[in-house]
Every structure is written in C-alpha cells, then in structure tokens.
Design a protein around this motif. Structure first.
Motif, PDB file in Angstrom:
ATOM      1  N   GLY A  68     -87.428 -23.678 -64.513  1.00  0.00           N
ATOM      2  CA  GLY A  68     -86.503 -23.620 -63.309  1.00  0.00           C
ATOM      3  C   GLY A  68     -85.990 -25.058 -63.677  1.00  0.00           C
ATOM      4  N   ILE A  69     -84.604 -24.892 -63.627  1.00  0.00           N
ATOM      5  CA  ILE A  69     -83.941 -25.815 -63.315  1.00  0.00           C
ATOM      6  C   ILE A  69     -83.414 -26.710 -62.052  1.00  0.00           C
ATOM      7  CG2 ILE A  69     -81.675 -27.181 -64.399  1.00  0.00           C
ATOM      8  CD1 ILE A  69     -81.348 -25.580 -66.106  1.00  0.00           C
ATOM      9  N   VAL A  70     -83.525 -28.562 -61.950  1.00  0.00           N
ATOM     10  CA  VAL A  70     -83.392 -28.606 -60.166  1.00  0.00           C
ATOM     11  C   VAL A  70     -81.545 -29.803 -60.587  1.00  0.00           C
ATOM     12  CG1 VAL A  70     -83.856 -30.233 -58.793  1.00  0.00           C
ATOM     13  CG2 VAL A  70     -85.104 -28.537 -59.386  1.00  0.00           C
ATOM     14  N   PHE A  71     -80.672 -29.302 -60.126  1.00  0.00           N
ATOM     15  CA  PHE A  71     -79.549 -29.891 -60.719  1.00  0.00           C
ATOM     16  C   PHE A  71     -79.085 -30.835 -59.091  1.00  0.00           C
ATOM     17  CE2 PHE A  71     -74.619 -29.232 -61.087  1.00  0.00           C
ATOM     18  CZ  PHE A  71     -74.648 -30.639 -62.171  1.00  0.00           C
ATOM     19  N   VAL A  72     -78.767 -32.127 -59.684  1.00  0.00           N
ATOM     20  CA  VAL A  72     -78.290 -32.684 -59.028  1.00  0.00           C
ATOM     21  C   VAL A  72     -77.114 -33.561 -58.483  1.00  0.00           C
ATOM     22  CG1 VAL A  72     -78.713 -35.009 -58.022  1.00  0.00           C
ATOM     23  CG2 VAL A  72     -80.570 -34.194 -58.093  1.00  0.00           C
ATOM     24  N   THR A  73     -76.179 -33.557 -57.962  1.00  0.00           N
ATOM     25  CA  THR A  73     -74.990 -33.450 -58.356  1.00  0.00           C
ATOM     26  C   THR A  73     -74.492 -34.518 -57.336  1.00  0.00           C
ATOM     27  OG1 THR A  73     -73.037 -32.932 -59.664  1.00  0.00           O
ATOM     28  CG2 THR A  73     -74.066 -31.572 -58.463  1.00  0.00           C
ATOM     29  N   HIS A  74     -72.764 -34.509 -57.756  1.00  0.00           N
ATOM     30  CA  HIS A  74     -72.203 -35.218 -56.278  1.00  0.00           C
ATOM     31  C   HIS A  74     -70.848 -34.403 -56.137  1.00  0.00           C
ATOM     32  CE1 HIS A  74     -74.739 -38.391 -55.854  1.00  0.00           C
ATOM     33  NE2 HIS A  74     -73.544 -39.055 -55.849  1.00  0.00           N
ATOM     34  N   PHE A  75     -70.513 -33.123 -57.515  1.00  0.00           N
ATOM     35  CA  PHE A  75     -69.299 -32.630 -57.806  1.00  0.00           C
ATOM     36  C   PHE A  75     -69.915 -31.332 -57.048  1.00  0.00           C
ATOM     37  CE2 PHE A  75     -69.529 -35.862 -60.700  1.00  0.00           C
ATOM     38  CZ  PHE A  75     -68.742 -36.667 -59.939  1.00  0.00           C
ATOM     39  N   LEU A  76     -68.989 -30.819 -56.170  1.00  0.00           N
ATOM     40  CA  LEU A  76     -69.011 -29.696 -55.537  1.00  0.00           C
ATOM     41  C   LEU A  76     -68.935 -28.444 -56.413  1.00  0.00           C
ATOM     42  CD1 LEU A  76     -68.534 -29.903 -51.882  1.00  0.00           C
ATOM     43  CD2 LEU A  76     -70.595 -30.638 -52.690  1.00  0.00           C
ATOM     44  N   ASP A  77     -67.666 -28.791 -57.112  1.00  0.00           N
ATOM     45  CA  ASP A  77     -66.815 -27.775 -57.694  1.00  0.00           C
ATOM     46  C   ASP A  77     -68.504 -27.255 -58.907  1.00  0.00           C
ATOM     47  OD1 ASP A  77     -64.681 -27.794 -57.345  1.00  0.00           O
ATOM     48  OD2 ASP A  77     -63.616 -29.533 -58.950  1.00  0.00           O
ATOM     49  N   GLN A  78     -69.047 -28.301 -59.508  1.00  0.00           N
ATOM     50  CA  GLN A  78     -70.488 -27.900 -60.255  1.00  0.00           C
ATOM     51  C   GLN A  78     -71.467 -27.648 -59.914  1.00  0.00           C
ATOM     52  OE1 GLN A  78     -71.538 -31.669 -62.077  1.00  0.00           O
ATOM     53  NE2 GLN A  78     -69.334 -32.096 -62.909  1.00  0.00           N
ATOM     54  N   VAL A  79     -71.382 -27.559 -58.678  1.00  0.00           N
ATOM     55  CA  VAL A  79     -72.453 -26.431 -57.926  1.00  0.00           C
ATOM     56  C   VAL A  79     -72.323 -25.142 -57.700  1.00  0.00           C
ATOM     57  CG1 VAL A  79     -73.749 -26.205 -55.545  1.00  0.00           C
ATOM     58  CG2 VAL A  79     -72.992 -28.556 -56.283  1.00  0.00           C
ATOM     59  N   TYR A  80     -70.444 -24.878 -57.641  1.00  0.00           N
ATOM     60  CA  TYR A  80     -70.591 -23.725 -57.319  1.00  0.00           C
ATOM     61  C   TYR A  80     -70.037 -22.707 -58.743  1.00  0.00           C
ATOM     62  CZ  TYR A  80     -70.138 -23.969 -52.621  1.00  0.00           C
ATOM     63  OH  TYR A  80     -70.178 -24.200 -51.008  1.00  0.00           O
ATOM     64  N   ALA A  81     -70.282 -23.734 -59.853  1.00  0.00           N
ATOM     65  CA  ALA A  81     -69.637 -23.314 -61.070  1.00  0.00           C
ATOM     66  C   ALA A  81     -71.451 -23.023 -61.576  1.00  0.00           C
ATOM     67  CB  ALA A  81     -69.312 -24.310 -61.793  1.00  0.00           C
ATOM     68  N   VAL A  82     -71.975 -23.130 -61.229  1.00  0.00           N
ATOM     69  CA  VAL A  82     -73.480 -22.974 -61.854  1.00  0.00           C
ATOM     70  C   VAL A  82     -74.499 -23.228 -61.329  1.00  0.00           C
ATOM     71  CG1 VAL A  82     -73.867 -25.583 -62.267  1.00  0.00           C
ATOM     72  CG2 VAL A  82     -74.307 -24.275 -64.343  1.00  0.00           C
ATOM     73  N   CYS A  83     -74.743 -23.519 -59.373  1.00  0.00           N
ATOM     74  CA  CYS A  83     -75.677 -23.238 -59.350  1.00  0.00           C
ATOM     75  C   CYS A  83     -76.169 -22.005 -58.612  1.00  0.00           C
ATOM     76  CB  CYS A  83     -76.301 -23.905 -58.362  1.00  0.00           C
ATOM     77  SG  CYS A  83     -75.719 -25.350 -59.147  1.00  0.00           S
ATOM     78  N   ASP A  84     -77.652 -21.309 -58.578  1.00  0.00           N
ATOM     79  CA  ASP A  84     -77.769 -20.080 -58.327  1.00  0.00           C
ATOM     80  C   ASP A  84     -77.642 -19.945 -56.165  1.00  0.00           C
ATOM     81  OD1 ASP A  84     -77.898 -18.600 -60.487  1.00  0.00           O
ATOM     82  OD2 ASP A  84     -79.714 -19.367 -60.681  1.00  0.00           O
ATOM     83  N   ARG A  85     -78.906 -21.766 -56.414  1.00  0.00           N
ATOM     84  CA  ARG A  85     -78.906 -21.986 -54.735  1.00  0.00           C
ATOM     85  C   ARG A  85     -78.925 -23.183 -54.674  1.00  0.00           C
ATOM     86  NH1 ARG A  85     -82.683 -18.151 -52.138  1.00  0.00           N
ATOM     87  NH2 ARG A  85     -82.568 -16.949 -53.437  1.00  0.00           N
ATOM     88  N   ILE A  86     -78.872 -23.689 -53.160  1.00  0.00           N
ATOM     89  CA  ILE A  86     -78.953 -24.882 -52.827  1.00  0.00           C
ATOM     90  C   ILE A  86     -79.562 -25.415 -51.981  1.00  0.00           C
ATOM     91  CG2 ILE A  86     -77.139 -26.436 -51.809  1.00  0.00           C
ATOM     92  CD1 ILE A  86     -74.946 -24.230 -52.441  1.00  0.00           C
ATOM     93  N   THR A  87     -80.077 -26.828 -51.987  1.00  0.00           N
ATOM     94  CA  THR A  87     -81.144 -27.069 -50.782  1.00  0.00           C
ATOM     95  C   THR A  87     -80.214 -28.356 -50.880  1.00  0.00           C
ATOM     96  OG1 THR A  87     -83.215 -26.336 -51.634  1.00  0.00           O
ATOM     97  CG2 THR A  87     -83.196 -27.910 -50.284  1.00  0.00           C
ATOM     98  N   VAL A  88     -80.237 -27.874 -49.093  1.00  0.00           N
ATOM     99  CA  VAL A  88     -79.737 -29.734 -48.500  1.00  0.00           C
ATOM    100  C   VAL A  88     -80.118 -30.673 -47.366  1.00  0.00           C
ATOM    101  CG1 VAL A  88     -77.142 -30.567 -46.957  1.00  0.00           C
ATOM    102  CG2 VAL A  88     -76.472 -28.057 -48.602  1.00  0.00           C
ATOM    103  N   LEU A  89     -80.260 -31.760 -47.709  1.00  0.00           N
ATOM    104  CA  LEU A  89     -81.355 -32.404 -46.682  1.00  0.00           C
ATOM    105  C   LEU A  89     -80.525 -33.404 -46.438  1.00  0.00           C
ATOM    106  CD1 LEU A  89     -83.387 -33.671 -49.995  1.00  0.00           C
ATOM    107  CD2 LEU A  89     -83.843 -31.993 -47.970  1.00  0.00           C
ATOM    108  N   ARG A  90     -80.590 -34.203 -45.334  1.00  0.00           N
ATOM    109  CA  ARG A  90     -79.703 -34.932 -44.382  1.00  0.00           C
ATOM    110  C   ARG A  90     -81.036 -35.777 -44.139  1.00  0.00           C
ATOM    111  NH1 ARG A  90     -76.839 -32.100 -41.235  1.00  0.00           N
ATOM    112  NH2 ARG A  90     -78.393 -32.754 -39.436  1.00  0.00           N
ATOM    113  N   ASN A  91     -80.654 -37.285 -43.569  1.00  0.00           N
ATOM    114  CA  ASN A  91     -81.623 -37.575 -43.506  1.00  0.00           C
ATOM    115  C   ASN A  91     -82.998 -38.012 -43.484  1.00  0.00           C
ATOM    116  OD1 ASN A  91     -79.641 -39.373 -42.461  1.00  0.00           O
ATOM    117  ND2 ASN A  91     -79.613 -38.012 -40.244  1.00  0.00           N
ATOM    118  N   GLY A  92     -83.242 -37.309 -44.380  1.00  0.00           N
ATOM    119  CA  GLY A  92     -84.765 -37.108 -44.996  1.00  0.00           C
ATOM    120  C   GLY A  92     -85.215 -36.272 -43.980  1.00  0.00           C
ATOM    121  N   ALA A  93     -84.311 -35.228 -44.243  1.00  0.00           N
ATOM    122  CA  ALA A  93     -85.162 -34.116 -43.642  1.00  0.00           C
ATOM    123  C   ALA A  93     -84.356 -32.919 -44.315  1.00  0.00           C
ATOM    124  CB  ALA A  93     -84.787 -33.349 -42.090  1.00  0.00           C
ATOM    125  N   LEU A  94     -84.735 -31.454 -44.145  1.00  0.00           N
ATOM    126  CA  LEU A  94     -84.336 -30.292 -44.799  1.00  0.00           C
ATOM    127  C   LEU A  94     -83.207 -29.837 -44.205  1.00  0.00           C
ATOM    128  CD1 LEU A  94     -84.313 -27.948 -47.230  1.00  0.00           C
ATOM    129  CD2 LEU A  94     -86.370 -26.924 -45.635  1.00  0.00           C
TER     130      LEU A  94
END
Lengths: 507, 321
Positions: free
Chosen positions: A195-221
């Motif tokens: 299992g790999i957790v990938f933190v990045t600022h680059f959206l292109d990279q998210v779409y290139a390699v990630c299967d799923r996305i979890t989004v957080l904002r202001n400390g909440a899911l």
C-alpha cells in the motif's frame, strides 16, 4: 471498486494542539496494492495525519488498524517495526557514506559488532535490485542525484519488510524523467501488493499514478474518491472548499482600476530556477495590484523569492523601471525599491523580542547603512505615523512585537517596508492566520497602496481575496504560468479552472 | 575525476605530502634515511599518536575533545605520584588512571548528548578540571624508580642492529590497529560516521546516537590516559605539565590526515600519515640544527590551512552535482 481487504484503516482520528484542532474525526483507508493520494491545501491536516501514522504525534482520538491488527506507533522506529515506512522530501540519509552503507546502517550483517562488508554489499545490491536499480553500491551517496538518493531511501524503507510506504512529497525536487522513474518503481511496488500513500502538490502526478484520492480540508475529511470518478476541477473544488460553477456565468466582483500604459516598474523575462519555477514572464505596473494565484506548490512563493533575490535564478532577466537590474541578494532588491513581506511572518519577518519601533525601522536603517543612524526623534515620528495610518493596535511603540496580535504584527511588517518607500511591494499571503477584522483592514490598505501609485504583487491562496483585491491576476500551475485574467474575466471560477488545468476530458 | 578517486583524494594528498617531505629530508640530511630515524618517528610521537587515535573517532562523530592533553598530564603525575610516594602497585595505578580517563570521557559524552551542549565547551571544562587536578597533585615532577616502570621504559624490540621500537611505539601501533578496526570494521565506527555526517538522519534511522556519543568520548578518554602512561614511560618521570596543548597537535594531525573536522568523513590511515608528517618535520628540523624548532609549528600551521582549504574545495565540488 476492488474488494481487497483494507491494509490500513484509520477511524475517527482526532488531534488537538493548543488553540488549534489539527485533525477532527478523520477516516482514512488504504488497500493493499494501491497508490493512494492524500491531498489538501495548507492547514488541511495532511502532515499531522502522516505524523500520527509514523508515530511522531499520538492521536487524541480514533483507532489505527494495520492488516487487521490495532497499532499505535509511538515513534518512527516503532512505526517501521509495525510495517509503516516513510520517505520524506528531504532525503534522510548520510551523504558522506556509501550507498551500501546507507541501505544497511543500523542493521549491518556481521557478528559481535563487526561489519561483514561482503555480505553488506550483497545485501545492498539485492535491495536495489528489488526496485530494478543498478547503482554502484560503493559510490558515495552525496555524489548521486537527489532522485537517485530518493530511490535509495525507498530501497532502505522497503528493506524493513514494509507493508505500507508513505511518500511525503518525494517529487518536489525531481525533474520529469526522474518523476517517471519514480512512478515506475511505485507501480512495481503496487504490483507486489504494497500500500502506498502518496503526498504531492502536483495534480498531474495524482492522475498519472494514483488509484484513489483522499481529500482533507481544515483538519476534516472531505471524502475518498476513485481517481477515475473525480474530474480535476471537482478535485480542486474539494480542496479549496468551493462549489463548482460554470465559469462564464459568474458574477464580476472586481472594480477595475484604470490602467494607464506606463512603463512597468518591474519586468521579469524568462525567470526560472531548477526545481522551483519554469521560465516565467511577468510585468508589474505602478498603481496596480497583480494577484498571483495557484495551488500550494504551484510556484507562487518561489516567484516572490526569485524576484527579491532570496534564491538565485538559473535564467532570466529583471528590469526595474526599464533599466536592467542586477538583483543577486535581497539587499540589491531593497536598494532598487523592492520590498517583500514573506509568507512565514514568524521566522522570516518579525523579530519577536524587539519592539514595534525597532521592527519598524530596521529595513530603512539597513538601507541607509550603519554609518547614518536614524535619529531617535525621526524614528519616533515614523512610528507614530505608521501606527496611526495603519491603525496598529499597540500600547506604545516600545512594546515587544510578540505581545501583538497576528494582524497587528503583519501591519508592523508592512510598515517596515512602507517606511523604505518602495516602488513595488510583494505581499506573500499577508492575510494568513489573522482575524477577519484585520484581514479587511489589510485589504483596505492594499487598495490604498495601489491608489498611492505603488505596484503590488499579491499572493494568496484564497481565490476570493485574489479576485477582490487584484486589478489583474496571473495563475500558476505546477510552476508554470497558465493564465492571466483581468477586468470582467477575473472571476473565482475562471481562476479555479486555470489552477486545476488539465483537460475537461477528465470530467 | 571519478567519485571513488575524489573521495580518497584527501588521503592521497596526505600521502603525497608525507612522501615529498620524507624524500626532501633524506636528500638534505645525511643519515636521515635509516631504520633508526624511522623507528624513532613512532617512539617520539607515541603519546601524540595514541591521543590522535581517540581524537580521530571523536571528530568522525562531528565532535571535538579538548581534554586529552590535560588527561595526559593528569595520568602522568597521578600514576607517578601514587606509585612512587604511596607505593601502590604500578598495574593497579595504571588501571586506576585508565578508569579515570574513561569515566571522564563518558561523563563528558553524556553531558554533550543529554544536555545538548557543544562538545567544545564541555571538553574545555574537562580540560580545566584535569589540568587543575594534575597541578593539585603536584607541580613538581616525580622521577620513576619503580623497577617495573624502569624495565618497561628500557625495553626495546630490536628491528636492525641500530634501530629498535620502544614499548610506547608498540603501544601506538596497537592503538592505530585497534582504532582502524573500530572505525572501519565495526557498527560502532560506522555509526560514528553516520552521526557526524547527519545526526538527524542517524536518529531517524534508529541508530543508537546516545550510546555512540558517550562511547566515543569514553574511548577518547581511555586513549588519552594511555597516552599519558606512554609519555611518562618515555620521559622516565611523571609531570603535571605533560601534554600541554597536545590536544591541538592531535587535532592538527587528524585534519592533516584528511578527516573532515565537521565529521562524517575520514580514515584512520590518514591519522597515521598525519602523525608521520608531524614527526618528519620535527626530526628534519632537529637534524638541521640551525633552524628554530618553532618552524615545526609554523609548517604544521601552513599544512593545516592547506588541508582545510582542500577539503572545502572538494566538498564544494561534491555539493555542486
């Protein structure tokens, strides 16, 4: 949807710091054999969540299960024992030792404290082979590129029979080819069931390699999404906490100032720095507020730092008031009438133990040189002036700045630079971490500066702020300039579209 | 330049300087090229060399130990006094001195580690403590009359009919081998380099940072006490002024040997070469007879400066990649 059992399950994770709730009931699930992006803007809680996972912080609430077993990592080493390994943006290895040693430090093969060098090299080669890397294991780590060092760090992390690999912004300083190599390794490991957790600022990279996305904002899911089901624009909307509206029907909120065609105060051509900014052109005129918008890591602060001479540019030409400018250090920039209020007020701006007066005069004094000290009476006059015009709430000019509220500290910082009578002022996130009343006052002040004929470069991660305060806005994405908006076209939805980038085909 | 070569360049530069100095001395002075002169290089500098072995490991870890010279002086006067005046058995006295040196080192290491204090300050305090202790015991030198000491100090291992290695030289060689093994063949030695290279990384890698740091200062204290014994045997008396400024010579020897003063990079072989450079310059000036002995220090100073600049240049090239 895969039916694989979750490898990692976090439920209801909470973490409070004095005065701040960093995480509030966050759920996070990673399955074996997937690459999972963890996304969010500043203050979203990403790094706190990762620190909980790696045992740097203990969660106040919630449970962590890894492969069905409850775990509670107490330290990074403890987390590694559980099977959670982390590779950080900063390579945490020893540059002066060989690749082989870095892979094996702390667990070298051998007996009675002696190192068996042959076994160590063999072991190192095997660890690298797992990633498909062929390196000279005797080479000094520091002689390798950052990308290769990063991969050695991954090889070391995997050596600990990791089940979950956390990659915390590993691509921040890699070029495209190196990113591609890293992705190949990530896919290979995904194939092995990691299992790999990938933190990045680059959206292109998210779409290139990630299967799923979890989004957080202001400390909440905000939510967990399959990458294929979440178009880019929707993702940006979720990160920024905005509803998506069609860009062309948005209300126009900006009052456009008249923009006379004067010579620009500052012209940047082809400004770039490897790993920070792709070549960028920028013009700033007197009497305008140029907004700089973009997601975290898009190159906004990097642009400010390059303009001000804080970082050395690789390429590019700067002109101030039409004349070529040699800006190689902040002193040069200040001498030419530039000013920068940095994003990180506490460590790069305010001198907390000094008084309001001392903080205020320091830039002006530095510009005049130590041989021409400002007279005390002059200092006090300046202080009085700025405390009055900026409405700085302080008992006296001699109060230590640390006793002031965030908004008033920001105003002192602003006054420091205004005292130097700059032609151009760069404001990097001037409203971060200050209360709403102070925000409004700062915004009013920006309008005043513009009316006074200053050129203002305004950086903010809040779209509405950019729209409200700017006469023109430039959008950066992945360290490139991707759009410019002014007049009626300057609307939050348009900015958001430009920030999200990519093609609508994703939607 | 290949990376492997670049990494060894400081060591090669040291070797080249040593060779150049030695050849020049041999050509300039009759009889310089002899086994006796070579053997004396070891005997004359035994105390410095033994202390430098400990210093090398401390510097590997990114630290510094200013107390070694004072430990040498303390050991010398302490052992001579209790054996000659209080008739303690010499072996017991030596063991007690070694224990004191080791314990002092361990204590300083613990203070440096747990209170996050600069090694410079803590070991400076240690230096005052030990030198003060030595003066407190006696400011007079104490001649050795103990038969065991006399036998040890006169004993020689004959090499040729004119050259021989004294006991202290053999101890030095043993320490160089021990130090080399520790540095390059054990986990402890590699942990030292990791600690000196990047402490943050060493912590995150789960290396025993505290134990390593306490251990290396303890080892340096042990070496310094042994150096004190060697100096005492060589000179035939205990003296509280023994080893004044020896720590600075030791640092110079280590750095001229190509070890990076800021830690994380170096080789024990370099320390041997650095020691021999020191010895060759000293002997050559003695052979010359007309040069002021102060020239030893002046040349060492120039070499030290040269090596520091060389290291800086090499590091800059490495960082530029």
């Amino acid at each position: 949807m895969t039916s694989a059992p979750p490898l990692l399950t976090l439920r209801g994770i909470g973490k409070k710091f004095p005065g701040v709730t960093a995480l509030d009931g966050v759920d996070f699930t990673v399955r074996a054999g997937e690459i999972h992006a963890l996304l969010g803007e500043n203050g979203a809680g990403k790094s706190t969540l990762i620190k909980v996972l790696t045992g740097v912080y203990a969660a106040d609430a919630g449970t962590i299960h890894l492969a069905g077993q409850p775990v509670r990592p107490a330290s990074p080493k403890d987390a590694e024992r559980c099977g959670i390994s982390t590779v950080y943006q900063e390579v945490n290895l020893v540059a002066s030792l060989s690749v082989a040693e870095n892979l094996c430090l702390g667990r070298q093969p051998g007996r009675l404290g002696f190192v068996n060098w042959r076994a160590l090299r063999r072991h190192a080669r095997a660890a690298l082979a797992r990633l498909g890397l062929e390196l000279d294991v005797d080479a000094e780590l520091g002689s390798l590129s950052v990308a290769l060092q990063q991969m050695v760090a991954i090889a070391r992390a995997l050596d600990l029979s990791a089940k979950l690999l956390i990659l915390d912004e590993p691509t921040a300083s890699l070029d495209e080819k190196e990113v591609a190599d890293l992705f190949a390794i990530m896919r290979r490991l995904r194939g092995e069931g990691l299992g790999i957790v990938f933190v990045t600022h680059f959206l292109d990279q998210v779409y290139a390699v990630c299967d799923r996305i979890t989004v957080l904002r202001n400390g909440a899911l905000v939510g967990e999404f399959a990458t294929a089901d979440l178009p880019r624009l929707a993702l940006v909307g979720k990160m920024l906490g905005r509803e998506i509206t069609a860009p062309d029907h948005a209300p126009v909120t900006v009052a456009t100032g008249t923009n006379e065609p004067t010579a620009p105060v500052l012209t940047a051509r082809n400004l770039s720095r490897a790993g920070a900014l792709h070549p960028l052109d920028l013009d700033l005129h007197a009497g305008e507020v140029l907004g700089l918008a973009g997601l975290l890591g898009s190159g906004r602060t990097e642009t400010a730092r390059l303009l001000f001479g804080l970082d050395r540019r690789d390429t590019g030409e700067l002109r101030v008031k039409g004349r070529p400018a040699r800006i190689r250090a902040p002193r040069d920039a200040i001498a030419l009438g530039l000013a920068l209020c940095s994003e990180d007020r506490k460590t790069e701006g305010i001198l907390t133990n000094l008084s309001v007066r001392e903080n205020l005069i320091i830039a002006l004094q530095a510009r005049q040189g130590a041989t021409r000290p400002l007279r005390r009476a002059e200092q006090e006059k300046l202080c009085e002036h700025y405390i009055r015009t900026l409405r700085i709430k302080t008992p006296t000019a001699e109060t230590p700045v640390k006793n002031l509220s965030g908004g008033n500290q920001q105003k002192v910082l602003l006054a420091r630079w205004l005292a130097t009578r700059p032609a151009l002022i760069i404001l990097d996130e001037p409203t971060r971490g200050i209360d709403i009343g102070a925000k409004a006052e700062i915004e009013q002040l920006i309008a005043q500066l513009r009316a006074d004929g200053l050129a203002v470069l305004f950086i903010s991660s809040e779209l509405d702020e950019v729209v409200r305060n700017s006469t023109r806005a430039v959008v950066l994405r992945e360290r490139r300039r991707v759009g410019e908006f002014s007049g009626d076209a300057l609307t939050a939805p348009r900015l958001m579209h430009a920030m999200a980038g990519g093609h609508q085909a994703h939607g | 330049m290949s990376p492997a070569l670049q990494r060894r360049l400081p060591l090669l530069a040291t070797a080249a300087v040593l060779a150049a100095l030695y050849v020049t001395a041999c050509l300039s002075y009759d009889n310089f090229f002899s086994a006796r002169v070579a053997a004396n290089l070891f005997t004359d500098n035994a105390a410095l060399g033994i202390a430098a072995v400990g210093m090398t490991l401390v510097i590997f870890s990114g630290g510094i130990d200013l107390s070694v010279g004072a430990v040498v002086g303390f050991t010398s006067i302490f052992v001579a006094t209790i054996v000659e005046k209080h008739h303690v058995h010499p072996v017991l006295a030596a063991a007690a001195a070694l224990a004191v040196g080791t314990a002092l080192g361990a204590g300083m290491g613990a203070l440096i580690h747990f209170f996050r204090q600069p090694a410079f300050l803590i070991t400076l305090a240690g230096m005052f403590l030990m030198r003060g202790g030595a003066f407190w015991i006696s400011t007079q030198s104490a001649g050795l009359t103990n038969p065991l000491f006399n036998r040890l100090s006169l004993w020689e291992l004959p090499l040729t009919d004119r050259a021989a290695l004294k006991m202290s030289a053999l101890v030095l060689l043993a320490f160089l081998v021990l130090g080399g093994l520790l540095a390059h063949m054990t986990r402890f030695g590699r942990n030292l380099l990791a600690l000196g290279g990047n402490e943050q990384s060493a912590r995150l890698m789960g290396l025993p940072v505290g134990a390593t740091r306490v251990g290396v200062y303890a080892f340096s204290g042990f070496c310094a006490a042994f150096a004190g014994l060697a100096l005492m045997l060589n000179s035939g008396s205990g003296n509280s002024r023994d080893g004044v400024a020896l720590e600075l010579d030791a640092i110079a020897v280590v750095v001229i040997g190509g070890t990076l003063l800021s830690g994380g990079r170096g080789h024990m072989l370099g320390t041997l070469l650095g020691l021999l450079i020191f010895g060759v310059i000293q002997s050559a000036i003695r052979f010359d007879g007309s040069l002021d002995p102060a020239w030893t220090r002046i040349i060492i100073g120039a070499l030290l400066l040269g090596f520091i600049l060389l290291q800086r240049l090499l590091l800059r090239r490495l960082e530029q990649r």
